[in-house]
Design an enzyme around this catalytic site. Structure first.
Site, mmCIF file in Angstrom:
data_model
loop_
_atom_site.group_PDB
_atom_site.id
_atom_site.type_symbol
_atom_site.label_atom_id
_atom_site.label_comp_id
_atom_site.label_asym_id
_atom_site.label_seq_id
_atom_site.Cartn_x
_atom_site.Cartn_y
_atom_site.Cartn_z
ATOM 1 N N GLU A 1 2.137 -26.963 34.994
ATOM 2 C CA GLU A 1 2.471 -28.368 34.755
ATOM 3 C C GLU A 1 2.127 -29.211 35.971
ATOM 4 O O GLU A 1 1.592 -30.313 35.839
ATOM 5 C CB GLU A 1 3.958 -28.524 34.422
ATOM 6 C CG GLU A 1 4.365 -27.931 33.078
ATOM 7 C CD GLU A 1 4.554 -26.405 33.128
ATOM 8 O OE1 GLU A 1 4.436 -25.820 34.227
ATOM 9 O OE2 GLU A 1 4.824 -25.821 32.057
ATOM 10 N N HIS B 1 14.957 -25.764 26.147
ATOM 11 C CA HIS B 1 13.894 -26.383 25.337
ATOM 12 C C HIS B 1 14.445 -27.513 24.455
ATOM 13 O O HIS B 1 13.867 -27.820 23.428
ATOM 14 C CB HIS B 1 13.270 -25.368 24.381
ATOM 15 C CG HIS B 1 12.423 -24.313 25.025
ATOM 16 N ND1 HIS B 1 12.928 -23.149 25.513
ATOM 17 C CD2 HIS B 1 11.091 -24.244 25.232
ATOM 18 C CE1 HIS B 1 11.947 -22.403 25.998
ATOM 19 N NE2 HIS B 1 10.820 -23.037 25.836
#
Lengths: 341, 410
Positions: A70, A139
Site C-alpha cells: 500500500e 476489514h
C-alpha cells in the site's frame, strides 16, 4: 433511465473518464486479475469486481496490478499525480490505510501547501468500508472521520449508485486528493443511473426528503436506513428532513444548519465508531451555531465503541438500524420543548 | 541527453494464460541431494548460492539423498504423513461445510501441507509461531484439537475467540500460535520483537514466522529483516512462495528478476531456497535455521517453493485466471504423495495402508465435525450473545461501554 448497481455505476464512471481523459489510470492489488485470459483478460476486476472490463478496454499500461504494498502504490499514485497523471488507486479495504498513513496524511494531503501552491495532486483513492460483510474487525471499519480530519484531503461517501457515479467523476476531475468510500454491502444496490457522464459537486448536501419536525443527517449507507426510518415515522405523523452531506470534506454545514433552524431537532446517523466521528463533528457544529434554534437535545446514532465483531449475531447488533434511528427521532420529539430565550 | 526511444513501462507477463499450455520451464530444479549443506556458522556472504538454488532431498522415485537428508526414522515419517493427511482431510470437510452454509469462509492449504507440518515437527513445541493463513498444518502438528479449530470456523458458542475473528484466522496461546491477522505482513516485525524479548530475557525459545511471497512487497517484511539482521534475532523467517497472491502471479510480487530468498542477502542474512513439497527438505532446512537461531548465530530466511493447488479461498475461482491443467503440471508434485512414496520405497508403507489411513482420518474428522456442529454453526447458531462484544476492548470495561451495553438491553 436504466437501472444500474452501485458496482456498475462506479465502473461506468471510471470507464467514461478513462475514455475522455488518457491521463486517468487505475492501479491496485488484483484489479486486473493477474494472469488474466485472452478476451476475458481481467477475470478478477478487483476484489468485488468493480474494475472488471477496464483491462480489456484500456490495456496493461493503464490498468495496473500492483505488488502488495500500500505504501508503494499509494505513494506511486501521489508521485504520478504530481506529474499531472490522474491515478485512481484502489486501497481495497480502508482498514489497510494504516500501512500507507504517511503517504496520504503527510505527503499527498500536503503537496499543494508545502510546494507553496505550485503543485497539484489529482489522485483518487477508492476504498471499501463498513460492517455487514462478515469480515471482522480488520476489514470492516469506517475510518472516514480520520481522513476528514486532515486538511488537504477531500472525502466523498456516496449513498447510492446515482451518487456514486456523479461523485466519482467529480473526484477524478478534481485537482486535489480525494478519498472515495464505497460501502461493501451496497455494491448490489440498484437505482436509475444516467448513461451519460455527469458530476455531483462536492460540498453540496442532498435533501432526500423535507419535513418540519426533525432533521436527520446520515452518512453513506446510513442514508438509506435514515430514509426508511423517515418513511415509517411519517406514518406516525412525524415529518423528517433527511439530508445526505455526500462529502464530509468539504462539509455542507450551511445546509445542515439551515435545516436545523427550520425543524429545531437534529439526529445524526453515522456508522463510524462514536468517538470523534462525523456525528460528533456535525452535532458540535450545530450546537455551536444553531443552539438557539434547538428544541431538544441532539441525538447521535452510532455503533458501540468496540471493534466490529465477526459473528453475524453480534455484527447485526453492532450496525445502527432503522429501528434505532426511529427510536432516536421519537426521543427528540418527546423531549420537552425548550422555551425560546 | 535525450532518450533514443520513448520510455516504456514494463508490466510482467504470465508464462501462460487460461486456455494456453501451462509452462513451468522457468523453475530450475536441481537434482535431489545436489545442494551442499553448509555449517550453521557459515557467514551469509559465503553461502549466497543457497538463495538461488532449490534444496531437495526426495527425488522423483521417492529416494532420499544428499547432505540435507535429516535421516528421520520411519515412525517419525509416518507421523508426518499422518499429520499432513489429517490436515487435508480437515480442509476438505471444512470446505464442504462452507459450501453447505455452515460457515461463511474457508481457506484450504492443499499442496502446501509439508510446510506447516514438517516445520512444526522441526521446531520445538515451545517455540512461538507467527503464521499467516494456510498454516493450519502448524496447529494440527502441535496437537491443537481439531474441535477447537472447528468451533472457531463455525463461530459457535465454544469458539474461544468469541465470534470476533474471521474463520481460519486462528489463535492459540496454549499452542504458542499467534493471532493470524486479516491484514498482511504485520506479524513479521512482531515475531522479531518476540524473539528479541526472548534474547533479552536469556530464554531458550525462538520464534518463527511465515509470509506469502506476495506480502514480501509490504514494508513490514523489510522492516522485520532489518531488525532481525541488526540484533541477530533468534528467529526463522519463512516465505511461502505458492505462486499466487489471490489472482496475481508471483512475477507481479517481484519474482521475475530474482528469487524471494535472495531478498535476505541485502540484509546480510543467510537464505535457503527449498523445495516446499519435499517433506524431508523442509524439515532439514527448518532444523538448520532453528539450530542457528537457538545457538545465537542469528536469523535465517527460508523460501519454500510450492504451489497453491486449490483456490485462494472459498470466495475465489482460479479457473478465471489460470489454466485448469496447471495444478497437475506443477513440477514439484504433491507433498503427501511424495512422502508416502518415500515410505513405500523404504518398505514402511503401502497403498493399502495409505487408503485405510485416509478413510480413518476422514471418519475421525467427521466425528469431530458432528460434535462441533452440536455446539452450533454460523448458519444455525447458537452464537455468542451480543453483549459479549463489549468485553476485552480494554482490561476493565470503561463506563461508556458499560452504558452502551445496557442500552443494547443485554
Amino acid at each position: 433511465m436504466p437501472k444500474k448497481s452501485f458496482r456498475q455505476a462506479v465502473n461506468e464512471a471510471l470507464r467514461q473518464e478513462m475514455e475522455r481523459d488518457p491521463s486517468v489510470v487505475v492501479m491496485g492489488e488484483d484489479i486486473a486479475g493477474g494472469m488474466g485470459a485472452p478476451g476475458e483478460d481481467d477475470a478478477w476486476g478487483g476484489p468485488l469486481g468493480v474494475t472488471k472490463g477496464l483491462l480489456a478496454q484500456f490495456g496493461r499500461g493503464r490498468v495496473l496490478d500492483t505488488p502488495i504494498s500500500e505504501s508503494a502504490f499509494i505513494g506511486a499514485a501521489a508521485g504520478a499525480a504530481a506529474t499531472g497523471l490522474r491515478p485512481v488507486a484502489d486501497l481495497m479495504f480502508v482498514d489497510f490505510m494504516g500501512v500507507c498513513f504517511d503517504q496520504i496524511f503527510n505527503q499527498a494531503a500536503k503537496f499543494r501547501y508545502m510546494f507553496g501552491g505550485k503543485a497539484k495532486t489529482p489522485m483518487v483513492i477508492r476504498t471499501m468500508y463498513g460492517a455487514g460483510f462478515r469480515a471482522a474487525s480488520q476489514h470492516s471499519q469506517c475510518l472516514y472521520p480520520v481522513f476528514t480530519h486532515i486538511p488537504g484531503l477531500k472525502v466523498a461517501i456516496p449513498s447510492s449508485p446515482y451518487e456514486a457515479k456523479g461523485l466519482m467523476i467529480q473526484a477524478i476531475r478534481d485537482d486535489d486528493p480525494v478519498i472515495f468510500f464505497e460501502h461493501k454491502a451496497m455494491y448490489d444496490d440498484e437505482e436509475e443511473v444516467p448513461d451519460e457522464a455527469y458530476t455531483i459537486p462536492f460540498g453540496e448536501a442532498n435533501f432526500l426528503r423535507e419535513g418540519e419536525d426533525v432533521t436527520i443527517v446520515a452518512i453513506g449507507r446510513m442514508v438509506k436506513f435514515a430514509r426508511e426510518a423517515a418513511d415509517q415515522l411519517a406514518r406516525e405523523k412525524i415529518d423528517c428532513t433527511v439530508l445526505d452531506p455526500r462529502t464530509t470534506s468539504p462539509l455542507d454545514i450551511g445546509s445542515i444548519l439551515e435545516s436545523v433552524r427550520e425543524t429545531g431537532r437534529l439526529v445524526v446517523v453515522d456508522e463510524a465508531n462514536p468517538r470523534c466521528n462525523m456525528a460528533t463533528d456535525i452535532s458540535a457544529q450545530a450546537a455551536e451555531q444553531a443552539f438557539d434554534a434547538l428544541k431538544a437535545p441532539i441525538r447521535m446514532v452510532s455503533p458501540p465503541h468496540v471493534p466490529v465483531p465477526f459473528s453475524p449475531a453480534l455484527e447485526d447488533e453492532f450496525i445502527p438500524s432503522v429501528e434505532k434511528i426511529g427510536a432516536a427521532v421519537r426521543s427528540v420529539m418527546a423531549a420537552p420543548a425548550r422555551r425560546a430565550a | 541527453m535525450k532518450n533514443a526511444a520513448p520510455l516504456e513501462l514494463h508490466v510482467p507477463e504470465p508464462p501462460a494464460r487460461p486456455g494456453e499450455v501451462p509452462d513451468f520451464g522457468w523453475l530450475k530444479i536441481p537434482p535431489a541431494g545436489s545442494v551442499a549443506r553448509p555449517d550453521i556458522a557459515t557467514p551469509p556472504n559465503e553461502m549466497r548460492g543457497h538463495a538461488y538454488t532449490l534444496i531437495r532431498v526426495l527425488d522423483e522415485q521417492g529416494a532420499a539423498s544428499g547432505p540435507w537428508d535429516p535421516k528421520l526414522d520411519a515412525e517419525t515419517l509416518r507421523r508426518g504423513l499422518r499429520t499432513m493427511m489429517l490436515t487435508r482431510a480437515y480442509d476438505e470437510r471444512m470446505f464442504r461445510a462452507q459450501r453447505q452454509g455452515k460457515t461463511s469462509f474457508y481457506m484450504r492449504c492443499t499442496g502446501e501441507e509439508a510446510i506447516g507440518v514438517a516445520q512444526a515437527m522441526a521446531l520445538d513445541d515451545r517455540d512461538m509461531v507467527f503464521p499467516t493463513y494456510r498454516l493450519q498444518g502448524l496447529l494440527i502438528a502441535r496437537g491443537w484439537p481439531l474441535i477447537e479449530m472447528m468451533n472457531q470456523v463455525f463461530s459457535n458458542t465454544r469458539d474461544r475467540l468469541k465470534g470476533r475473528q474471521m474463520p481460519v484466522l486462528y489463535a492459540s496461546k496454549e499452542a504458542r500460535f499467534f493471532s493470524i491477522a486479516g491484514n498482511l505482513a504485520t506479524h513479521l516485525p512482531e515475531a522479531v520483537g518476540w524473539a528479541m524479548a526472548s534474547a533479552i530475557k536469556h530464554d531458550d525459545r525462538i520464534a518463527a514466522s511465515w509470509i506469502g511471497e506476495g506480502s514480501t512487497a509490504e514494508g513490514d517484511f523489510h522492516h522485520a529483516l532489518t531488525f532481525a539482521s541488526v540484533y541477530r534475532v533468534p528467529v526463522v523467517l519463512n516465505i511461502v512462495n505458492n505462486q499466487y497472491a489471490i489472482s496475481t502471479f508471483q512475477r507481479i510480487a517481484g519474482g521475475e528478476e530474482s528469487t524471494f530468498a535472495a531478498r535476505a542477502l541485502g540484509y546480510g542474512l543467510p537464505a535457503l531456497r527449498v523445495d516446499g513439497n519435499d517433506f524431508l527438505a523442509v524439515y532439514a532446512a527448518t532444523r538448520w535455521a532453528a539450530d542457528r537461531a537457538r545457538t545465537n548465530v542469528g536469523p535465517t530466511v527460508i523460501e519454500l517453493v510450492t504451489y497453491r493447488a486449490s483456490a485462494h479461498s472459498t470466495s475465489d475461482d482460479p479457473s478465471k485466471y489460470r489454466s485448469a491443467e496447471e495444478p497437475g503440471r506443477w513440477p514439484l508434485g504433491d507433498p503427501i504423495a511424495r512422502l508416502s512414496g518415500h515410505l513405500a520405497r523404504l518398505g514402511e508403507w503401502s497403498e493399502e495402508r495409505q487408503a485405510r489411513l485416509a478413510s480413518e482420518l476422514d471418519s475421525e474428522v467427521l466425528a469431530i465435525q458432528r460434535e462441533a456442529e452440536s455446539y452450533g454453526t454460523l448458519a444455525s447458531g447458537p452464537h455468542h450473545r451480543p453483549a459479549t462484544m463489549f468485553e476485552d476492548v480494554f482490561k476493565e470495561m470503561p463506563w461508556h461501554l458499560r452504558r452502551q451495553r445496557e442500552e443494547m438491553g443485554s
